[in-house]
Design a protein around this motif. Structure first.
Motif, PDB file in Angstrom:
ATOM      1  N   ALA A 243       9.383   8.082  14.126  1.00  0.00           N
ATOM      2  CA  ALA A 243       9.974   7.949  12.983  1.00  0.00           C
ATOM      3  C   ALA A 243       9.511   6.783  11.886  1.00  0.00           C
ATOM      4  O   ALA A 243       9.128   6.843  10.856  1.00  0.00           O
ATOM      5  CB  ALA A 243      11.406   7.641  12.927  1.00  0.00           C
ATOM      6  N   ARG A 244       9.452   5.614  12.947  1.00  0.00           N
ATOM      7  CA  ARG A 244       8.603   4.583  12.039  1.00  0.00           C
ATOM      8  C   ARG A 244       7.441   4.732  11.475  1.00  0.00           C
ATOM      9  O   ARG A 244       7.058   4.446  10.577  1.00  0.00           O
ATOM     10  CB  ARG A 244       8.898   3.418  13.117  1.00  0.00           C
ATOM     11  CG  ARG A 244       8.389   2.218  12.770  1.00  0.00           C
ATOM     12  CD  ARG A 244       8.296   0.828  13.745  1.00  0.00           C
ATOM     13  NE  ARG A 244       6.987   1.116  14.695  1.00  0.00           N
ATOM     14  CZ  ARG A 244       7.359   1.154  15.952  1.00  0.00           C
ATOM     15  NH1 ARG A 244       8.594   1.545  16.456  1.00  0.00           N
ATOM     16  NH2 ARG A 244       6.185   1.640  16.732  1.00  0.00           N
ATOM     17  N   VAL A 251       4.901   5.821   3.238  1.00  0.00           N
ATOM     18  CA  VAL A 251       4.551   4.422   2.240  1.00  0.00           C
ATOM     19  C   VAL A 251       3.196   4.386   1.804  1.00  0.00           C
ATOM     20  O   VAL A 251       2.715   4.076   0.503  1.00  0.00           O
ATOM     21  CB  VAL A 251       5.235   3.256   3.019  1.00  0.00           C
ATOM     22  CG1 VAL A 251       4.542   2.007   2.054  1.00  0.00           C
ATOM     23  CG2 VAL A 251       6.504   3.022   3.042  1.00  0.00           C
ATOM     24  N   ALA A 252       2.298   4.507   2.657  1.00  0.00           N
ATOM     25  CA  ALA A 252       0.918   4.393   2.496  1.00  0.00           C
ATOM     26  C   ALA A 252       0.509   5.700   1.475  1.00  0.00           C
ATOM     27  O   ALA A 252      -0.425   5.094   0.461  1.00  0.00           O
ATOM     28  CB  ALA A 252      -0.018   4.736   3.560  1.00  0.00           C
ATOM     29  N   VAL A 253       0.931   6.687   1.615  1.00  0.00           N
ATOM     30  CA  VAL A 253       0.406   7.785   0.919  1.00  0.00           C
ATOM     31  C   VAL A 253       1.137   7.812  -0.750  1.00  0.00           C
ATOM     32  O   VAL A 253       0.498   8.004  -1.613  1.00  0.00           O
ATOM     33  CB  VAL A 253       0.793   9.107   1.337  1.00  0.00           C
ATOM     34  CG1 VAL A 253       0.461  10.246   0.450  1.00  0.00           C
ATOM     35  CG2 VAL A 253      -0.105   9.551   2.672  1.00  0.00           C
ATOM     36  N   ILE A 254       2.306   7.310  -0.823  1.00  0.00           N
ATOM     37  CA  ILE A 254       3.056   7.001  -1.978  1.00  0.00           C
ATOM     38  C   ILE A 254       2.202   6.154  -2.851  1.00  0.00           C
ATOM     39  O   ILE A 254       2.014   6.333  -4.003  1.00  0.00           O
ATOM     40  CB  ILE A 254       4.522   6.825  -1.721  1.00  0.00           C
ATOM     41  CG1 ILE A 254       5.251   8.168  -1.309  1.00  0.00           C
ATOM     42  CG2 ILE A 254       4.889   6.118  -2.983  1.00  0.00           C
ATOM     43  CD1 ILE A 254       6.666   7.799  -0.986  1.00  0.00           C
ATOM     44  N   THR A 255       1.893   5.045  -2.316  1.00  0.00           N
ATOM     45  CA  THR A 255       1.436   3.681  -2.918  1.00  0.00           C
ATOM     46  C   THR A 255      -0.157   4.244  -3.543  1.00  0.00           C
ATOM     47  O   THR A 255      -0.515   3.878  -4.710  1.00  0.00           O
ATOM     48  CB  THR A 255       1.166   2.702  -2.262  1.00  0.00           C
ATOM     49  OG1 THR A 255       0.978   2.824  -0.897  1.00  0.00           O
ATOM     50  CG2 THR A 255       2.865   1.981  -2.023  1.00  0.00           C
ATOM     51  N   VAL A 256      -0.982   4.717  -2.470  1.00  0.00           N
ATOM     52  CA  VAL A 256      -2.268   5.211  -2.823  1.00  0.00           C
ATOM     53  C   VAL A 256      -2.373   6.150  -3.829  1.00  0.00           C
ATOM     54  O   VAL A 256      -3.088   6.082  -4.958  1.00  0.00           O
ATOM     55  CB  VAL A 256      -2.955   5.383  -1.693  1.00  0.00           C
ATOM     56  CG1 VAL A 256      -2.792   6.769  -1.162  1.00  0.00           C
ATOM     57  CG2 VAL A 256      -4.600   5.124  -1.988  1.00  0.00           C
ATOM     58  N   MET A 257      -1.557   6.887  -3.948  1.00  0.00           N
ATOM     59  CA  MET A 257      -1.328   8.088  -4.992  1.00  0.00           C
ATOM     60  C   MET A 257      -0.894   7.652  -6.115  1.00  0.00           C
ATOM     61  O   MET A 257      -1.240   8.431  -7.274  1.00  0.00           O
ATOM     62  CB  MET A 257      -0.678   9.208  -4.354  1.00  0.00           C
ATOM     63  CG  MET A 257      -1.303  10.105  -3.396  1.00  0.00           C
ATOM     64  SD  MET A 257      -3.053  10.575  -3.609  1.00  0.00           S
ATOM     65  CE  MET A 257      -2.842  11.292  -5.251  1.00  0.00           C
ATOM     66  N   ILE A 258       0.087   6.539  -6.236  1.00  0.00           N
ATOM     67  CA  ILE A 258       0.357   5.909  -7.609  1.00  0.00           C
ATOM     68  C   ILE A 258      -0.610   5.393  -8.142  1.00  0.00           C
ATOM     69  O   ILE A 258      -0.929   5.493  -9.315  1.00  0.00           O
ATOM     70  CB  ILE A 258       1.270   4.891  -7.334  1.00  0.00           C
ATOM     71  CG1 ILE A 258       2.681   5.512  -7.173  1.00  0.00           C
ATOM     72  CG2 ILE A 258       1.575   3.938  -8.668  1.00  0.00           C
ATOM     73  CD1 ILE A 258       3.858   4.589  -6.507  1.00  0.00           C
ATOM     74  N   GLY A 259      -1.636   4.854  -7.481  1.00  0.00           N
ATOM     75  CA  GLY A 259      -3.051   3.965  -7.842  1.00  0.00           C
ATOM     76  C   GLY A 259      -3.971   5.028  -8.301  1.00  0.00           C
ATOM     77  O   GLY A 259      -4.702   4.751  -9.395  1.00  0.00           O
ATOM     78  N   VAL A 260      -4.058   6.114  -7.688  1.00  0.00           N
ATOM     79  CA  VAL A 260      -5.096   7.288  -8.068  1.00  0.00           C
ATOM     80  C   VAL A 260      -4.555   8.093  -9.278  1.00  0.00           C
ATOM     81  O   VAL A 260      -5.443   8.059 -10.392  1.00  0.00           O
ATOM     82  CB  VAL A 260      -5.184   8.340  -6.841  1.00  0.00           C
ATOM     83  CG1 VAL A 260      -5.878   9.644  -7.488  1.00  0.00           C
ATOM     84  CG2 VAL A 260      -5.961   7.628  -5.632  1.00  0.00           C
ATOM     85  N   VAL A 416       2.388  -3.070  10.124  1.00  0.00           N
ATOM     86  CA  VAL A 416       3.515  -3.322  10.997  1.00  0.00           C
ATOM     87  C   VAL A 416       4.194  -1.998  11.592  1.00  0.00           C
ATOM     88  O   VAL A 416       4.815  -2.246  12.706  1.00  0.00           O
ATOM     89  CB  VAL A 416       4.687  -3.816   9.918  1.00  0.00           C
ATOM     90  CG1 VAL A 416       6.015  -4.106  10.675  1.00  0.00           C
ATOM     91  CG2 VAL A 416       4.211  -5.259   9.633  1.00  0.00           C
ATOM     92  N   LEU A 417       4.307  -0.831  10.965  1.00  0.00           N
ATOM     93  CA  LEU A 417       4.853   0.173  11.268  1.00  0.00           C
ATOM     94  C   LEU A 417       4.333   1.378  11.972  1.00  0.00           C
ATOM     95  O   LEU A 417       5.071   1.951  12.836  1.00  0.00           O
ATOM     96  CB  LEU A 417       5.838   0.817  10.063  1.00  0.00           C
ATOM     97  CG  LEU A 417       6.795   0.076   9.126  1.00  0.00           C
ATOM     98  CD1 LEU A 417       7.012   0.875   7.934  1.00  0.00           C
ATOM     99  CD2 LEU A 417       8.020  -0.406   9.911  1.00  0.00           C
TER     100      LEU A 417
END
Length: 420
Positions: A243-244, A251-260, A416-417
């Motif tokens: 789960a972690r 989190v990784a996918v959300i933020t990188v796609m915001i940038g794209v 961290v996760l």
């Protein structure tokens, strides 16, 4: 060339691919079909912001909660509708696909609806109808994407999954990379509707390719193990560690796609800043996918040898300053250069994330668990245009700097996760 020699050439090509990357014929055909479908869908990318700007919107207020409803905000909302609907429907569809035990019908159905939606974009006359069509587009991808990722998991094996995902992602990226340039050029020459029609026809053709060339991979007869025995118990993940790790990948996918996706709602301000045409903006958007195409396969192979997580974190840390610097670019080629380097960073994130998610997923719950990653993709793509549309009212550079900072934070979260 005779039919026999043509068949021999295709056989040698498939054999070479299998020996070089360990990719089956089914995966190669699925990858080619997705490249074609991505090309069809990507044709319309540089047309969407002008489409929203050109339709009637008499009911739209001048301000909402003190925020001016500018053209950029309207474009952001248009993309957000797609992402919100897709995010809401994707997990249930992934779970339903797991329950049914079939994948290919979901992929085909989603693509057929997508083709109809793309054609419909060109014949809408009001913002309300356009938003409804956009919502249906979100439903279409929610139907197909979790099943597609689960099908990929079944057609790949752990020791070569990075290479396989890199191959799939590269061909899919090829469609996205070339299509916006072609779509902008076709629209400039023949009009918007010609581009929408071409995109729809190509996607329908790819459904035929999948129907003929890709077998469905049923999970109904899978043997149970320690993780699948309780698949119907209501638990989404089988351990805290799993789960972690999925949380970190999300989190990784959300933020990188915001940038794209940050540039999407900024198309008109960017064109005003640098000059140019729809084809020029298509080049800005496509430069990311073109460079990602070049480096995706080698990066995928490297993750098979050295692990996935380090590449994901490195890609995020490289993305952060590149996205921030876009807020200060002054020329077309400045944007193209930054977006091209962003494609290199993305190669370390997207395919390795999917490969690691497939490594971590439990048999019998693949559609649901990998659905979290594909849903994160949708959320990021939806949030990006909204964030940039709203923050652009403060200043051109603000949305890029803010999303770049968020991407750096995401890199820390991955370290961290995520186990991997």
């Amino acid at each position: 060339m005779s039919l026999e020699s043509g068949a021999s050439w295709r056989s040698r090509f498939v054999t070479a691919v299998v020996e070089r990357w360990g990719i089956s014929r089914s995966l190669a055909i699925l990858s080619i079909s997705q490249a074609g479908a991505s090309f069809g869908a990507g044709l319309i990318i540089p047309l969407l912001a002008p489409l929203v700007a050109g339709v009637e919107s008499p009911m739209v207020p001048a301000t909402v909660a003190g925020i001016r409803v500018t053209q950029e905000v309207q474009v952001g909302v248009f993309f957000a509708v797609f992402g919100v609907v897709r995010s809401a429907v994707q997990l249930p569809m992934g779970h339903f696909s797991d329950r049914i035990g079939a994948r290919k019908p979901f992929v085909e159905a989603g693509l057929l609806v997508t083709a109809g939606v793309i054609y419909a974009y060109g014949i809408t006359g009001s913002l309300g109808v356009l938003l409804s069509v956009r919502a249906l587009h979100g439903v279409a991808l929610a139907i197909s994407t979790p099943a597609l990722m689960a099908l990929l998991e079944r057609l790949t094996v752990g020791e070569s999954r990075g290479s396989s995902m890199g191959f799939f992602s590269s061909l899919r990226t090829l469609g996205w990379g070339v299509a916006p340039i072609v779509g902008g050029a076709v629209a400039d020459a023949y009009g918007l509707q010609a581009t929408f029609t071409l995109g729809a026809v190509l996607i329908v053709a790819m459904v035929v390719v999948i129907r003929v060339g890709v077998p469905d991979v049923s999970t109904a007869g899978d043997e149970t193990d320690e993780h699948t025995a309780d698949a119907d118990s209501g638990r989404v993940f089988s351990s805290w560690s799993q789960a972690r790790s999925f949380c970190g990948l999300v989190v990784a996918v959300i933020t990188v796609m915001i940038g794209v996706s940050a540039v999407i709602s900024m198309e008109m301000p960017i064109l005003e800043r640098i000059g140019g045409s729809k084809a020029g903006f298509g080049l800005v958007f496509a430069s990311t996918t073109i460079t990602r195409l070049v480096v995706q396969i080698p990066v995928g192979r490297a993750t098979d040898r050295f692990g996935r997580m380090a590449f994901i974190a490195a890609g995020l840390f490289l993305s952060a300053p590149l996205v921030a610097l876009m807020g200060f670019a002054q020329t077309l080629w400045g944007f193209v250069a930054l977006r091209a380097l962003l494609g290199v960073a993305l190669a370390g994130v997207i395919a390795p994330v999917y490969a690691l998610a497939a490594d971590l997923a439990d048999a019998g719950r693949t559609g649901l668990q990998m659905g979290f990653v594909t849903t994160a993709f949708s959320i990021g793509f939806a949030v990006g245009p909204v964030v940039t549309g709203v923050l652009s009212t403060v200043g051109f550079a603000v949305p890029f700097v803010a999303t770049g900072g968020a991407t750096a934070v995401a890199g820390v979260c991955v370290v961290v996760l995520v186990d991997g």
